[in-house]
Motif scaffolding. Structure first.
Motif: not given
Ligand code: GTP
Length: 598
Positions: A127-132, A158-161, A15-22
């Motif tokens: 490996i996501n969120k490398i922009d952090l 990667a960075s999904a964001k 959870i929160d690692h970025g699945k939906s965003t990706l």
């Molecule tokens: P659930 O829907 O709760 O299971 O979470 P998820 O795994 O789908 O994660 P989600 O895509 O909702 O992202 C969780 C948070 O991480 C959000 O606030 C996103 O904006 C943020 N996020 C996702 N990908 C990235 C990224 O590559 N970089 C950064 N900085 N933030 C990211």
């Protein structure tokens, strides 16, 4: 579609690692509208409302990338739905493993990865969120190798964001995940992966075709249920609905076939051609059976019909819960309902309260006990019965043996929380089967009675481990146990909604806990209220709620008139949510809260 150009994959992530965003990014990059863009459109165009019902549930999306068809399959993420997850995974050949570059591998990810490996998936680490600024991709890469044992040398950074690495991910899916295999000329064999009810389309069925093809106008037979249906739509979600002439081997898509209820479309069933059927069904079908039962009663008896209608509607969309009418001396008319697990119970209960605006009392959840009765006159052997409701417990003298369901649980937990987790399992009558270490994490296997798990085991596990422990279980059959029915008496009256079946060895501490919690949950009255836990006629625990003095109420409600009126209104509101036992008012929350173990 040319089968060599198909790739079927799911995304594994904590959870929160970025699945939906990706997922949104992949859809956007390949030309489709993302879920968010679609719901914005929905607001502009009321007519698309019919698509909303679909998109909410249609988590499988067909993407196109460099001449290939990529099917992204979403999976539910909770142990209660383990069987659905296993079918979704069985429909794929690979998975993206998304790990947050700042957080690293977390326990929940592990359980999911192992499932994926069991299905022989090709796993691509991302490996996501490398922009952090706090990202440590190299450390995480090493962790994936050490902890999970996967080669991460070609993990995608990667960075999904920020949209980094998206093309590489799509290329990796095409290059590394194998195409499905299947025989286009064999009789149709398709797996039913999921089904849901849509108000406009009726029951929509998500399928993965293994052999042959499925097309509009075809008569298909469901091999497990034995029913035949005429296919009237075939298509895919992009994520917008798109009708297709047919789906061939390896493809994932949906069909509709004028099916009225999801109960007729069971997850894991095999669809075949009615005229030219396959010789045998696909392996792995399992009839899902409710394992946890409880009573749902309207707080206001006048809501009974409304409750019946609401439950029937929910059932249209969820074949895995069951219900039948139940009457209780204290609670009146209600329903005995069966669920896949506690989370499932909570989801249904929550929906009834929120979507249908019902005030409900939920009785103590119970598992299914099997018992053999002593021989009655004229019987050769004692009768065997299944018990779903503690209220139906036969006279103890008539019971020869009771069996309770057991599970085998696998828990993944970081080392530092292991001690308290072992204690929790031990307190719940667990039998330790195995304990191994992978990286800095322990994997513990326990056999546990399901009845010790249904109340709050998962919550406790999470709070003890600060969310890091994950938990997965399967049922391993019934075993005999020394089980007794514990009744709770409030003001000397038994409250049947609170009676429960417990192991004799834990009865006293459970009883004491219940009495203590009820003492805090039931407001004081003008008289003294005894609260007792009893087995048969024997009281095993007791608490007393002291009487309220009359002048105290007078004082606290006195004074300012508008404040007094407000208080009275509030009281009236509160009354609706109370249930009267004898002359004692028990608040609705008390019923579930009393069951949570300390
Ligand atoms: P659930 O829907 O709760 O299971 O979470 P998820 O795994 O789908 O994660 P989600 O895509 O909702 O992202 C969780 C948070 O991480 C959000 O606030 C996103 O904006 C943020 N996020 C996702 N990908 C990235 C990224 O590559 N970089 C950064 N900085 N933030 C990211």
């Amino acid at each position: 579609t040319d089968i060599t150009k198909i790739r079927n994959f799911s995304i594994i992530a904590h959870i929160d690692h970025g699945k939906s965003t990706l997922a949104d990014r992949l859809i956007q990059r390949t030309g489709g509208l993302t879920a968010r863009e679609m719901s914005e459109q929905v607001l502009d165009n009321m007519d698309i409302e019919k698509e909303r019902g679909i998109t909410i549930k249609a988590q499988t999306v067909r993407l196109e990338w460099k001449g290939h068809v990529l099917n992204l399959m979403d999976t539910p993420g909770h142990v209660d739905f383990a069987y659905e997850v296993s079918r979704s995974l069985a429909a794929c050949e690979g998975a993206l493993l998304v790990v947050d570059a700042a957080q690293g591998v977390e326990a929940q990810t592990l359980a999911n990865v192992y499932q994926s490996i069991e299905h022989d998936h090709e796993i691509i680490p991302v490996i996501n969120k490398i922009d952090l600024p706090s990202a440590e991709p190299e450390k995480v890469r090493a962790e994936i190798e050490d902890v999970i044992g996967l080669d991460a040398s070609n993990a995608v950074l990667a960075s999904a964001k920020a949209g980094i690495g998206i093309d590489e991910i799509l290329d990796a899916i095409v290059e590394r995940i194998p195409s499905p295999k299947g025989d286009p000329d064999a009789p149709l064999k398709a797996m039913l992966v999921d089904s849901w009810y849509d108000p406009y389309l009726g029951v929509v069925i998500l399928v993965r075709v293994i052999d042959g093809s499925i097309r509009k106008g075809q008569q298909v037979k469901f091999m497990q249920t034995g029913t035949t249906h005429l296919v009237d739509r075939v298509g895919a979600f992009r994520p917008k609905i798109e009708q297709l002439p047919d789906l061939g081997p390896g493809e994932i898509g949906f069909i509709t076939a004028q099916i009225k209820e999801v109960a007729q479309a069971r997850v894991g069933d095999t669809l075949t051609d009615a005229k030219k059927p396959a010789a045998e069904a696909l392996p792995g079908f399992k009839e899902v059976q409710p394992v946890v039962f409880c009573g749902l009663f309207p707080v206001d008896a006048a809501d009974f019909e409304k409750l019946r209608e609401s439950i029937s509607k929910l059932r249209l969309n969820d074949a895995s819960f069951s219900f039948e009418m139940e009457t209780s001396a204290a609670l009146g008319f209600g329903f005995r309902c069966g669920f896949l697990g506690l989370l499932h119970l909570e989801i249904i209960q929550e929906r009834l309260m929120r979507e249908y605006d019902l005030d409900l009392i939920t009785t103590a959840p119970s598992v299914v006990y099997k018992m053999r009765l002593t021989k009655a006159a004229g019987e050769a052997v004692g009768q065997e019965i299944e018990l779903h409701n503690p209220a139906d417990m036969p006279d103890p003298n008539r019971i020869e043996e009771i069996e309770e369901p057991w599970i085998q649980a696998v828990i993944y937990v970081p080392d530092e929380y292991l001690g308290p987790i072992l204690k929790l399992c031990q307190d719940r009558r667990g039998i330790q089967k195995n304990l191994t270490y992978v990286g800095g994490r322990a994997q513990v296997t326990y056999e546990l009675p399901l009845n010790e798990v249904v109340f709050d085991f998962y919550d406790r596990l999470k709070s003890i481990s600060r969310g890091y422990a994950s938990f997965d279980y399967e049922q391993i059959g019934h075993r005999a146990g020394d089980l007794v029915k514990m009744s709770i008496l409030v003001n000397n009256e038994p409250v049947d909604a609170l009676s429960m079946i417990v192991h004799r060895s834990t009865a006293e501490s459970r009883g004491r806990g219940m009495c203590e919690r009820l003492k805090d949950l039931i407001p004081r009255h003008l008289f003294k209220i005894p609260i007792q836990a009893a087995i048969g006629g024997k009281v095993i625990a007791r608490e007393t709620i002291a009487a309220l003095r009359k002048d105290v109420t007078a004082k606290c409600y006195g004074g300012d008139a508008s404040r007094k009126r407000k208080l009275l209104e509030k009281q009236k509101e509160g009354k609706k949510r109370m249930r009267e036992y004898g002359s004692v008012q028990i608040p609705q929350e008390a019923f579930i809260a009393a069951l949570r173990m300390g």
